[in-house]
Design a protein around this motif. Structure first.
Motif, short mmCIF file in Angstrom:
data_model
loop_
_atom_site.label_atom_id
_atom_site.label_comp_id
_atom_site.label_asym_id
_atom_site.label_seq_id
_atom_site.Cartn_x
_atom_site.Cartn_y
_atom_site.Cartn_z
N ALA A 206 -7.86 -14.74 -2.98
CA ALA A 206 -7.55 -13.97 -4.19
C ALA A 206 -6.70 -12.75 -3.89
O ALA A 206 -6.07 -12.18 -4.80
CB ALA A 206 -8.85 -13.56 -4.88
N ALA A 207 -6.66 -12.32 -2.63
CA ALA A 207 -5.84 -11.16 -2.27
C ALA A 207 -4.37 -11.40 -2.60
O ALA A 207 -3.60 -10.47 -2.86
CB ALA A 207 -5.99 -10.81 -0.79
N ALA A 208 -3.98 -12.68 -2.58
CA ALA A 208 -2.58 -13.01 -2.84
C ALA A 208 -2.16 -12.62 -4.26
O ALA A 208 -0.99 -12.37 -4.53
CB ALA A 208 -2.34 -14.51 -2.63
N ALA A 209 -3.14 -12.57 -5.16
CA ALA A 209 -2.81 -12.31 -6.56
C ALA A 209 -2.75 -10.82 -6.90
O ALA A 209 -2.41 -10.46 -8.02
CB ALA A 209 -3.83 -13.01 -7.45
N LEU A 210 -3.06 -9.99 -5.94
CA LEU A 210 -3.10 -8.55 -6.20
C LEU A 210 -1.77 -7.89 -5.93
O LEU A 210 -0.96 -8.38 -5.14
CB LEU A 210 -4.16 -7.88 -5.32
N THR A 211 -1.57 -6.72 -6.56
CA THR A 211 -0.46 -5.86 -6.18
C THR A 211 -0.92 -4.91 -5.08
O THR A 211 -2.13 -4.73 -4.86
CB THR A 211 0.02 -5.02 -7.37
N GLY A 212 0.03 -4.31 -4.43
CA GLY A 212 -0.28 -3.37 -3.37
C GLY A 212 -1.12 -2.20 -3.84
O GLY A 212 -2.02 -1.74 -3.13
N SER A 213 -0.85 -1.74 -5.04
CA SER A 213 -1.63 -0.59 -5.53
C SER A 213 -3.06 -0.99 -5.87
O SER A 213 -3.99 -0.22 -5.68
CB SER A 213 -0.94 0.05 -6.73
N GLU A 214 -3.24 -2.24 -6.30
CA GLU A 214 -4.60 -2.72 -6.55
C GLU A 214 -5.37 -2.96 -5.25
O GLU A 214 -6.57 -2.70 -5.16
CB GLU A 214 -4.56 -4.05 -7.31
N ASN A 215 -4.67 -3.48 -4.28
CA ASN A 215 -5.32 -3.93 -3.04
C ASN A 215 -5.68 -2.79 -2.10
O ASN A 215 -6.56 -2.93 -1.24
CB ASN A 215 -4.38 -4.90 -2.31
N ALA A 216 -4.98 -1.65 -2.24
CA ALA A 216 -5.21 -0.53 -1.32
C ALA A 216 -6.63 0.00 -1.49
O ALA A 216 -7.00 0.46 -2.56
CB ALA A 216 -4.20 0.57 -1.61
N ASP A 217 -7.42 -0.07 -0.45
CA ASP A 217 -8.75 0.54 -0.47
C ASP A 217 -8.55 2.02 -0.15
O ASP A 217 -8.39 2.39 1.02
CB ASP A 217 -9.66 -0.13 0.56
N GLU A 218 -8.55 2.83 -1.20
CA GLU A 218 -8.26 4.25 -1.00
C GLU A 218 -9.35 4.92 -0.15
O GLU A 218 -10.50 4.49 -0.13
CB GLU A 218 -8.10 4.94 -2.35
N ILE A 219 -8.93 5.98 0.54
CA ILE A 219 -9.82 6.63 1.50
C ILE A 219 -10.00 8.09 1.10
O ILE A 219 -9.03 8.77 0.76
CB ILE A 219 -9.22 6.59 2.93
N THR A 220 -11.23 8.55 1.16
CA THR A 220 -11.48 9.98 1.05
C THR A 220 -12.38 10.37 2.21
O THR A 220 -12.93 9.51 2.90
CB THR A 220 -12.18 10.34 -0.28
N MET A 221 -12.47 11.66 2.45
CA MET A 221 -13.25 12.10 3.60
C MET A 221 -14.67 12.41 3.15
O MET A 221 -14.89 13.21 2.25
CB MET A 221 -12.60 13.33 4.21
N GLY A 222 -15.63 11.78 3.80
CA GLY A 222 -17.03 12.04 3.51
C GLY A 222 -17.65 12.86 4.63
O GLY A 222 -16.99 13.17 5.62
#
Lengths: 369, 369, 369, 369
Positions: free
Chosen positions: A253-269
């Motif tokens: 299903a990753a093939a159907a995503l756009t780059g902005s959807e697929n990016a697992d955003e990161i924050t600092m915990g």
């Protein structure tokens, strides 16, 4: 060549046929000092054992594992660990017909074409019975992981039987052990029971999708670019009998995503990077991120069925075949503990590799110290 | 450990970073006497070369491959073949920002966490540029296959871009070379062109599904149970950058079938077994059947995008990143020749393995002779 | 198959022919963060370089090594390190005669019989020139060892030229760098100079015995029973061109001892076990004891000589051969830095293996703590 | 990692300790269709079996080998062959003393230092008993060689016991089976019997030199440059317990020759090249010439002796040790069948490798056809 082996540093070689005297796993590279005994391994084998309910083959074997080497006074010594399971309920007479006819969808014909000889009894080496050895080795890997990576856990479960998937909004880990399908969705489990009963009675079988989640793996495991963690997981799962597809994270299903959807955003915990999603399935560039590692695989339906199918004989005559004997209507059920075992072996292997390559830790993230 | 290598007898080790002096493939185990020259390899590299149309990165490199060893007077000698591609258009200045920030969905963060050092320029070792070395090695594998298995052909093509799949009833092999997407469906290719144009302008990217078909492979290739042909294909494809799923034949969809549906029935033809369908993708029990071998893989969208995404810096501060530079809006396009190359290497490897293990042929099917 | 590779975790693949465009070593598995540059590697190559005195081949090559990958800002990144040496002084015309005739005692005939094709120029792949790549890889291994095992040193030296051995009572490590033979016995070096001069003028050649001592290796390195430290050292040395025998510690002479003579007795010293002798050469059961590791190997005389020898042509005719060209009268001289390099690679490999298998230390000796 | 394995395509992994439940060999890569049964393997094991005369340990074990997998109806199937030997006469009480004290010259101390745990009973994994598994695997290799290379024979024999070598002018192959030392020189055998009797009574032990000759191997076996036939033979022999030196052909003595002496001159015979001598031991450039392959190795004296030796305890106290129990005064005697077995495995491995790499034959010598 160790073509019956997998793993780099934790190296597992399985041996044995369905109806020979025994089968097992020769495990080389287990670290020394790991507490392990036969009962610990038996626990995992019992989960896979056939004959436990009406949905798995009625072949009844104790599947008792023996440790023949590499353990002394309850601990591994760093030498090879030989894990042997004797075959006790072999009933060879059930298999007379398949000596001459090739089951469609089964390895019968290709083993013959490759080797010119095959132990046709129960599928010989291509039998799902070979996976008992994997589960035994996986038990040893779990024992080593428990010592080396406290807090790591591995859980397999079924997410689809035939065309019927689970509803993830209903999923509850506690359900997994409560039904014969290792299904986290109680409602789906109930539906599957009815569905499978019908299939079994009609002499047919069905496929399944299994998912394995590894929690608590540290960041940094995986060796690019051909010993990637996902590459090794894919090979491990694809090597299981009847598996036809493997996915990491979002998978196909990753093939159907756009780059902005697929990016697992990161924050600092407070304890390091926090990912706001997990499309990647816990692996980037072949290396673990510290998130849950998610791998999924599809198991095709059992090819030994009572429904007559057209095939040929070894001497080249057209015929039909009906496979009697004791077969699983959904071999995917028993693939759950096998998938867990393979994941355990691969994870331990990469823990050891990382230690050999990198020594202690890699790079840290945070203010310079 | 050869963690940057794949293959059993035909063993390929790739080396090099995106912005170092050069990259390449060290190929050990190529049989002697194979006719090959740089032009033959360049043919395949040119197919993968970036900058050919507006849908791939505008980085312009000649990607000229040099054969540094293992070939004498136009033929392989059986010694290692070194294939080198010099990096000429490196523009390191484009990549200043990513020295400090980790791109979401990219290997930046995991390489750092694993190694504590990384060549951040252009992704370093995790760059898709590494696949140029695979294509060069694949060219060599094709040359050897042409000599050893006349009639074998390997064809890759795209079957879905983002959510838009091809219509297989319109598929025509002749179309594959006629559009920039290696798409067998002319209508889909036209639609994709428009779709991708929009994505590119919006600074986003998208995933794709690639399929590779091998025609003319003999029955008997594959080494159960951990060197299975499908296991090796799965590992080969999963090792390609950005791949998240691999399927053989029906793949994940096999799970939804019943055993009677999934059975590829067999009848006897004039030249041997004939299968009436190919759910198995040409592989049973890890061994080729002689049918078309079909492998499919999903490529996630490029993670280097112009759309701002939240991330952190190496010193642990929250920030956002916009990745400038020259990136492919659909990196899956260039994955087509890479998938072909990996298939070529795996096939050759198993041809050599089969020869080593079995010698000549295995078992024949037909009246006793 | 990586048949041109050695090492388990620190894996070196050499490639290239004597008269091709270049040769080199692809090194996979070097730990990250090791400080290394071309000058550090060049230091070791210069020791091996031909043309430095009248006792080695007059072929003059700068043998300049280039690092093409795996090093960023002066440190290894954990990715493959490609070390390339271009061939610049190839004078192919010198080798015309050996295209048709096989040199007795040389690999000419066996390469032909095995491969059916050979790069006859300068011996092709079987040339001693291949060892330059080993020395480059050994330089990288030394850099890693310096970081991981401070205090470890590796020293090679010649202990016999032809029938003339050194007098160990006169041996002085300081002499090793003072004569062209790396001979620790100044008197022997003077005698050898005269002896070799005579041989060279008569167009003949002679063999040699080389010894390599590793000091400062910790106890516990080596992986029984087929990755023993001595097994790997034996294979490493036997793989060097022209080597016909390998010894550890007392070597072949150990056969003549009784058990009471051979036992290296142990007493307890302030820092651990102290051995009162070292018949074992620092290795027991394949594992290092912490004593000096001593390995010795015999190099046969160069087979390319001016003395006419009977041989045959490729078309099967009897003939004689006189090998002109620039050849070492005692190829053993240049084998000294090669032996050191191989020892460095093997030691580093086992340091990494030990770390992967065992983690930190193994068992301690002394009062319970 | 398969550190308890050897071989490339014919891959042998031994497992098991001296006093565990069983030991054995997992053999992967044996070609299918080879006729073999337990009796054929037992033949070779019986040659190695202890307790046969007063010169070997009085431990009495049937050493009965069982085939647990990979053989069907009397033929190998191409799947892993598991060879198991149960330990029946374990008398653990004999070994109490060595739980705390380290035997000088033995692996006791290094296993402890490496692993921090060891099965001290009878030497555990470092026991010479491990070689029984090698002999079983060697029997399987011999069966395959008999089918694949008719006419190939392998013969091991002792050429020196302690300081007493054989007189080669008296050597007669027929004598080898007529004395307990596999000595081809009847006079030497008689002398050795007396000599060893004296040693045994005095509680001491002695070393030996074993030679193995392979006749009938074709030219072309061996894979330069790190899978050379001599490299693999050297590793195989050095991996045997107590071996301290390995020689090919003239071995260490080759160093003392001149190039003109060492050149094995070639003339053309009716069936191909004829060598007028065999200094090379049948291997040039790592590839077999077709001559007899000659490998020799030195076995040090047994370290378990009745003569008191100084040593330390695990808690670091000085002490002395006298090793009671049943030990071989000359462990080299039992090394003869082990050396043969290792040679058989290495030869078969290279036959399979050659077939995989080259297919049929390589280059021919003679008039163009």
């Amino acid at each position: 060549m160790s073509l019956n082996s997998f793993g780099h540093l934790f190296r597992v070689t399985t041996w044995g046929e369905s109806h020979g005297p025994a089968l097992g796993a020769t495990v080389d590279g287990c670290p020394p000092g790991i507490a392990v005994d036969e009962a610990m391994l038996q626990h995992w084998l019992d989960r896979r054992k056939p004959g436990q309910n009406k949905y798995t083959t009625q072949r009844r074997e104790p599947d008792a594992v023996r440790i023949l080497s590499g353990v002394f006074e309850g601990k591994t010594t760093g030498t090879p660990v030989q894990l042997m399971i004797e075959n006790t309920d072999q009933r060879s007479k059930d298999y007379g017909d398949i000596a001459e006819k090739f089951r469609p969808g089964h390895a019968d014909i290709t083993y013959w074409q490759k080797y010119g000889i095959r132990d046709y009894r129960g599928g010989g080496r291509s039998s799902a019975r070979e996976t008992a050895a994997r589960v035994a080795a996986g038990g040893l890997a779990r024992a080593a992981l428990a010592a080396l990576v406290p807090g790591l856990s591995i859980s397999g479960y079924m997410v689809a039987m035939g065309p019927h998937g689970i509803d993830r909004s209903r999923a509850d880990a506690a359900e997994i052990e409560r039904n014969p399908f290792w299904c986290p969705d109680a409602q789906a489990a109930a539906d599957w029971a009815e569905y499978l009963d019908g299939l079994r009675k009609s002499g047919d079988s069905v496929g399944a999708v299994i998912e394995v989640t590894v929690r608590g793996a540290p960041a940094g495991l995986g060796a690019p670019v051909y010993g990637k963690l996902d590459t090794d997981l894919a090979a491990a799962m694809m090597s299981i009998n009847a598996v036809k597809g493997v996915e990491i994270g979002d998978g196909m299903a990753a093939a159907a995503l756009t780059g902005s959807e697929n990016a697992d955003e990161i924050t600092m915990g407070p304890d390091g990077p926090v990912y706001n999603s997990n499309h990647a399935g816990g692996i980037l560039g072949g290396i673990s991120t510290g998130q849950d590692i998610v791998v999924r695989f599809a198991v095709k339906p059992t090819s030994s069925i009572l429904t007559p199918r057209r095939t040929i004989t070894r001497s080249g005559e057209d015929t039909t075949i009906v496979t009697k004997g004791r077969h699983d209507p959904c071999v995917g059920i028993r693939a759950v503990p096998v998938g867990e075992a393979m994941a355990a072996c691969v994870l331990l292997d990469h823990v050891l590799l990382h230690r050999g390559q990198i020594g202690a830790a890699g790079g840290s993230i945070g203010p310079a110290r």
